[in-house]
Design an enzyme around this catalytic site. Structure first.
Site, PDB file in Angstrom:
ATOM      1  N   HIS B 185       0.878  -1.181   0.000  1.00 53.87           N
ATOM      2  CA  HIS B 185       0.000   0.000   0.000  1.00 53.87           C
ATOM      3  C   HIS B 185       0.910   1.224   0.000  1.00 53.87           C
ATOM      4  O   HIS B 185       1.675   1.417   0.941  1.00 53.87           O
ATOM      5  CB  HIS B 185      -0.855  -0.066   1.269  1.00 53.87           C
ATOM      6  CG  HIS B 185      -1.744   1.113   1.498  1.00 53.87           C
ATOM      7  ND1 HIS B 185      -2.518   1.677   0.504  1.00 53.87           N
ATOM      8  CD2 HIS B 185      -2.002   1.839   2.610  1.00 53.87           C
ATOM      9  CE1 HIS B 185      -3.204   2.693   1.014  1.00 53.87           C
ATOM     10  NE2 HIS B 185      -2.916   2.815   2.280  1.00 53.87           N
ATOM     11  N   ASP B 311     -11.417  -3.858   0.110  1.00 58.03           N
ATOM     12  CA  ASP B 311     -10.756  -3.115   1.190  1.00 58.03           C
ATOM     13  C   ASP B 311     -11.623  -3.158   2.453  1.00 58.03           C
ATOM     14  O   ASP B 311     -11.765  -2.171   3.168  1.00 58.03           O
ATOM     15  CB  ASP B 311     -10.454  -1.672   0.774  1.00 58.03           C
ATOM     16  CG  ASP B 311      -9.448  -1.001   1.712  1.00 58.03           C
ATOM     17  OD1 ASP B 311      -8.737  -1.712   2.436  1.00 58.03           O
ATOM     18  OD2 ASP B 311      -9.393   0.245   1.718  1.00 58.03           O
TER      19      ASP B 311
END
Lengths: 330, 435
Positions: B185, B311
Site C-alpha cells: 500500500h 478493502d
C-alpha cells in the site's frame, strides 16, 4: 461611527425594529445562510448595539432559557462574548471547557453532547478543533447549536461581526475591496469571511505565501496575491489573520522575522491600501509576527470595535434562533 | 461421492472467455465439466443434485485481495467467522487476510493458527498474508521462507506503508528469492501529514487537510523502480489517481511481474461523497476526484488495473462516530463488493467480463491460486448471481460485526443468490431471506 443611532431603548422584552421569524434552527456556518439572512442578522445586531451601551444592559428575550457554552478549545474572547451576550438577553449561561486528550476527543464530543442534551438546554454554543465536529454534534442533540469555530472550517459569528464592523465604519458593504492576509490555509475566520463577502458579492482578496494558501483558493476568493503590497493596493479593508507561528515556523514559513518582513502589516505596506482603509484582526494578535504594534494600536485599527460588535452579533444570533420561536407575535 | 450439476445458467468464466448458457458439473468439490447448450434430460451420471439456474449468471467465486478482520485481538470488530459469513453473502469464496491484527501476523506460528482457526470457523477460503516487516514497523523484514512454508499466500504490510527504500529493496529481493508476491500500500507519510481527504478545492472548503496525489505517486515510482530492479512479483495494493495508472502502464512495458489493484470505493465513489463529513467515507487511499475515478474505470478497461477488491475494514462506532479528522480510516465492503462493481456494468462503463476478470481470474493469477476459474479440475468455488436484483444496502442487513459501510442506504442492482465453496453451498439467498 457613522451608523444610524437608534433611539435610546428602554429595557424591555422585545428587540427594537420589526424582524420576521428566523427560519434556521442552528447556525453552523455562513454557507447555510442566504444573503437575505446574512443582512437580516446584521440588522438585528445593529439593533442590539444600544442595549450594551445603556446603563441597564438587559433585553430579557431569553429569560428562562438555558445556554451552554461548550468549548473544546480554550478561548477567552469568543467564550466571554457568547456568555455576555446570553446574559444580557436574560438566559441562564453555563460554561463548560472540556480538556481533551488526543485519544478521546471524539468520544468526549458525542458523550458530552448526549449528557448535556439530557439537561434540556435551549442552545449549545460549541467550539472544537476538528472541522465538521459542530455539525456532528448538532445531529446528536435536540436544541439549537451555534458554531463558535470548528477546526479550519467555519466561524460564522466572527464573519458576521467583521461585516458589521466594516458596514458601520464604511457606511456600506457594496463596492468595497477586502484583503484577507496571512494563514488562509488554517483559518476558519478566512473561510467564513470569504463565504459571507462572496455571498454579498463583495470583492475579496487573499494575500499569503503559497505555503499558507489552500488548494483551490482561486474559487473561494476574487483574487489571490502572494505579494502583500500588490494585494493591499487600493483595498478598503485590511483583515489580518493570526499566524500559529509555533506550528508553522520552519515548515510553512522559515522564520517569524522573515514572515514579518514580507507579510507582517506595517505602515509601509499599509500605505498601499486606500488612505482611509481600516485594519482588522480577529484576535488574539501576535504583535511583531503578523502585525506591527504601531498599526495594531494605531488610529486605523478597529480591533476593539470588532470585540464590541461581537457581543451585538452574538446577541442577535441567540435572539434570532431562540426568542422568535416562542414569541410568534413579534 | 457428492455430485452436483448447475443447469441452464449463463456461465461467465473470464479465464476461458466463456460466456454462454450451459451446464457446470461438480464432483467431490472439483469442477468436472463445463458444457454449452441446454441441459440434457439426464445430465448427471449416477444421480446427484441438479440445480436449475435459469436466468442467473454462474461465475467463479470472487477472490478479494484485501480484507481486514479483528481476529486475533479485536474480535468485537470482526471474527473470521463473521467475515466469512459476510464474504459468502457477497459471493466472495476466498479472501486475503491482511496481517494487521493483534498480534501482527509476522510469524509462521500465527499463520498456522489462522489457517487452523479458519478451517474450524470460516465457511470460505481464508488466505493469510504475512507481514513484510516485523510488527508492521517498517524496520526489519520477516521470515519470508518460514512464512511461505506455513501457508502465507503473499507478503503485505496491510494499512502500513514502508518508508525506507533500502528495506523495500531487501524485501523485494528476498521475496523474489522465494517467488512470493509482495503487496504494498503506497503512502508517503510525510506528504500525507495530517491530511484526511483528497487535496483540492473541496477539502479547502470543508476546512479539512488534504492528501495530495503525490503522496501516492512518489512512493509508487520508487516501488516500481525497485520492482524492476529486483524482479519481484510486485502488486501495488491499491491505486487511486490517474497519474498512478499511467505509471503502472509505463512500468508494465519494462517488466512482466507488475500488477495493481483498486478499491471498489475508489471505483464507485468520489471526494464529493465526503460532503457531510461522513466518516464512513474516510478511507486510505482517500476518495479522489471524479477525473481520478474515471481513470480507474479506464485502467480496468485497458487492463492496466488488474484487481478490484473490497478493502473490507471493519471499524466500530467508537472510532468512527467521531469528527472526520479524528475518525479511523476504513469501511466494510465484502457484502457490497459485487453489487457496487455491477453498477459499473449497469451504467455501461465496463463489460461484465472485465469486472469479473478483476474479481476472479486476475487475483488468482497474481497469487498463484488454482481457483478463480471454471476449469476442469479447479476447486468448485462459484456463485450464482441475479444481475438485476434490486436491493438497498442497510445496516441491519449486514452480516459483518461492524456497520461502517460506505454504501449504507445505497440502492444497488445485482445480488448473489447462492455461493458454493468446494461444491458445498455456503450461502443461499432464499434461506437467508431476501432484502
Amino acid at each position: 461611527m457613522t451608523a444610524p443611532s437608534p433611539t435610546h431603548a428602554e429595557p424591555g422584552t422585545s428587540l427594537p425594529g420589526n424582524f420576521p421569524r428566523f427560519s434556521q434552527k442552528h447556525l453552523l456556518g455562513i454557507a447555510d445562510l442566504t444573503p437575505f439572512e446574512i443582512l437580516e442578522l446584521l440588522d438585528r445586531a445593529e439593533a442590539m448595539i444600544p442595549i450594551s451601551r445603556q446603563e441597564r444592559k438587559s433585553l430579557p428575550t431569553l429569560a428562562g432559557k438555558t445556554q451552554i457554552n461548550l468549548f473544546f478549545e480554550p478561548s477567552t474572547r469568543t467564550q466571554g462574548s457568547f456568555e455576555i451576550a446570553g446574559k444580557r438577553l436574560g438566559a441562564q449561561v453555563m460554561n463548560t471547557s472540556v480538556k481533551t486528550s488526543s485519544v478521546s476527543k471524539g468520544e468526549t464530543l458525542i458523550d458530552t453532547a448526549a449528557t448535556l442534551n439530557a439537561m434540556r438546554p435551549d442552545v449549545i454554543v460549541v467550539r472544537h478543533s476538528a472541522a465538521g465536529a459542530v455539525q456532528l454534534l448538532s445531529r446528536k442533540v435536540g436544541c439549537s447549536v451555534i458554531n463558535a469555530g470548528d477546526g479550519a472550517h467555519e466561524h460564522p459569528t466572527q464573519a458576521l461581526l467583521d461585516a458589521l464592523t466594516i458596514r458601520r465604519h464604511k457606511g456600506r458593504l457594496n463596492g468595497l475591496t477586502v484583503a484577507i492576509c496571512g494563514d488562509i490555509a488554517n483559518s476558519r475566520v478566512a473561510r467564513s469571511n470569504l463565504l459571507l463577502l462572496g455571498a454579498l458579492q463583495i470583492r475579496t482578496r487573499v494575500v499569503a505565501p503559497k505555503t499558507l494558501l489552500p488548494r483551490g483558493i482561486e474559487s473561494m476568493a476574487s483574487e489571490v496575491f502572494t505579494d502583500m503590497r500588490e494585494g493591499l493596493r487600493g483595498a478598503d479593508v485590511v483583515m489580518m489573520l493570526r499566524l500559529q507561528h509555533e506550528r508553522a515556523s520552519g515548515k510553512m514559513i522559515p522564520s517569524v522575522r522573515e514572515y514579518f518582513r514580507f507579510y507582517g502589516l506595517d505602515a509601509e505596506k499599509l500605505s498601499f491600501a486606500k488612505p482611509d482603509a481600516i485594519v482588522m484582526h480577529p484576535g488574539p494578535m501576535n504583535r511583531g509576527v503578523e502585525i506591527d504594534p504601531a498599526i495594531a494600536d494605531g488610529s486605523r485599527s478597529v480591533i476593539t470595535d470588532q470585540v464590541e460588535m461581537g457581543v451585538a452579533v452574538r446577541m442577535a444570533v441567540l435572539d434570532a434562533l431562540l426568542a422568535d420561536r416562542n414569541e410568534p407575535t413579534r | 461421492m457428492s455430485r452436483l450439476a448447475i443447469e441452464n445458467a449463463r456461465i461467465v468464466d473470464p479465464a476461458s472467455s466463456f460466456d454462454a448458457v450451459g451446464t457446470l458439473t461438480v464432483e467431490d468439490g472439483r469442477i468436472t465439466g463445463l458444457t454449452a447448450g441446454a441441459a440434457a434430460p439426464v445430465s448427471v451420471p449416477g444421480g446427484g443434485e441438479r440445480v436449475d439456474a435459469r436466468g442467473l449468471v454462474l461465475a467463479p467465486g470472487l477472490i478479494d485481495m484485501r480484507v481486514f478482520t479483528g481476529e486475533p485481538g479485536h474480535e468485537y470488530r470482526e471474527t473470521l467467522a463473521s467475515a466469512s459469513a459476510a464474504a459468502a453473502a457477497g459471493g466472495v469464496t476466498s479472501f486475503v487476510l491482511m496481517p494487521d491484527t493483534l498480534p501482527v501476523i509476522d510469524d509462521g506460528a500465527l499463520v498456522d493458527f489462522l489457517i487452523r482457526r479458519a478451517k474450524a470457523t470460516a465457511s470460505v477460503n481464508v488466505l493469510p498474508a504475512a507481514a513484510i516487516s516485523r510488527g508492521l514497523k517498517g524496520e526489519e523484514i520477516t521470515e519470508f521462507g518460514l512464512l511461505k512454508e506455513a501457508g502465507a499466500v503473499c507478503f503485505a504490510d496491510g494499512r502500513h506503508s514502508i518508508q525506507s527504500s533500502a528495506l523495500l529493496r531487501a524485501a523485494f529481493s528476498y521475496a523474489a528469492n522465494f517467488d512470493m508476491p509482495v503487496v504494498h500500500h503506497v503512502v508517503d507519510r510525510g506528504l500525507t501529514g495530517d491530511g484526511v481527504m483528497n487535496e483540492g478545492t473541496f477539502a479547502s472548503v470543508l476546512g479539512l487537510r488534504g492528501i495530495p496525489a503525490e503522496a501516492e505517486t512518489i512512493p509508487l515510482a520508487r516501488d516500481l523502480e525497485l520492482a524492476l530492479l529486483t524482479g519481484v512479483r510486485y502488486h501495488a495494493a491499491q491505486i487511486s489517481t490517474a497519474r498512478s495508472a499511467e505509471m503502472i502502464a509505463g512500468a508494465r512495458k519494462r517488466g512482466r511481474n507488475i500488477s495493481c489493484g483498486v478499491s471498489i470505493n475508489n471505483l464507485a465513489l468520489n471526494e464529493n461523497d465526503v460532503g457531510g463529513y461522513r466518516t464512513f467515507f474516510k478511507l486510505s487511499p482517500p476518495l479522489r476526484s471524479e477525473d481520478d475515478r474515471q481513470a480507474m474505470i479506464e485502467g480496468l478497461r485497458a487492463g492496466t488495473i488488474d484487481v478490484i477488491h473490497s478493502d473490507h475494514d471493519p471499524q466500530d462506532s467508537e472510532v468512527k462516530r467521531q469528527p472526520f479528522a479524528e475518525a479511523s480510516d476504513g469501511a466494510i465492503g465484502l457484502e457490497t463488493l459485487l453489487a457496487a462493481a455491477l453498477r459499473l456494468v449497469h451504467s455501461g462503463d465496463l463489460e461484465l467480463m472485465t469486472v469479473l476478470r478483476a474479481l476472479t481470474q486476475r487475483p488468482a493469477e497474481i497469487l498463484g491460486l488454482p481457483s478463480g476459474r471454471l476449469a476442469v479440475g479447479a476447486p468448485a468455488d462459484f456463485i450464482l448471481v441475479d444481475l438485476d436484483y434490486p436491493w438497498t444496502a442497510s445496516e441491519a442487513g449486514f452480516r459483518s460485526k461492524s456497520r461502517n459501510s460506505s454504501f449504507e442506504g445505497a440502492r444497488l442492482a445485482g445480488k448473489v443468490v447462492a455461493t458454493y465453496v468446494a461444491g458445498r453451498k455456503v450461502f443461499d439467498l432464499d434461506e437467508e431471506g431476501r432484502g
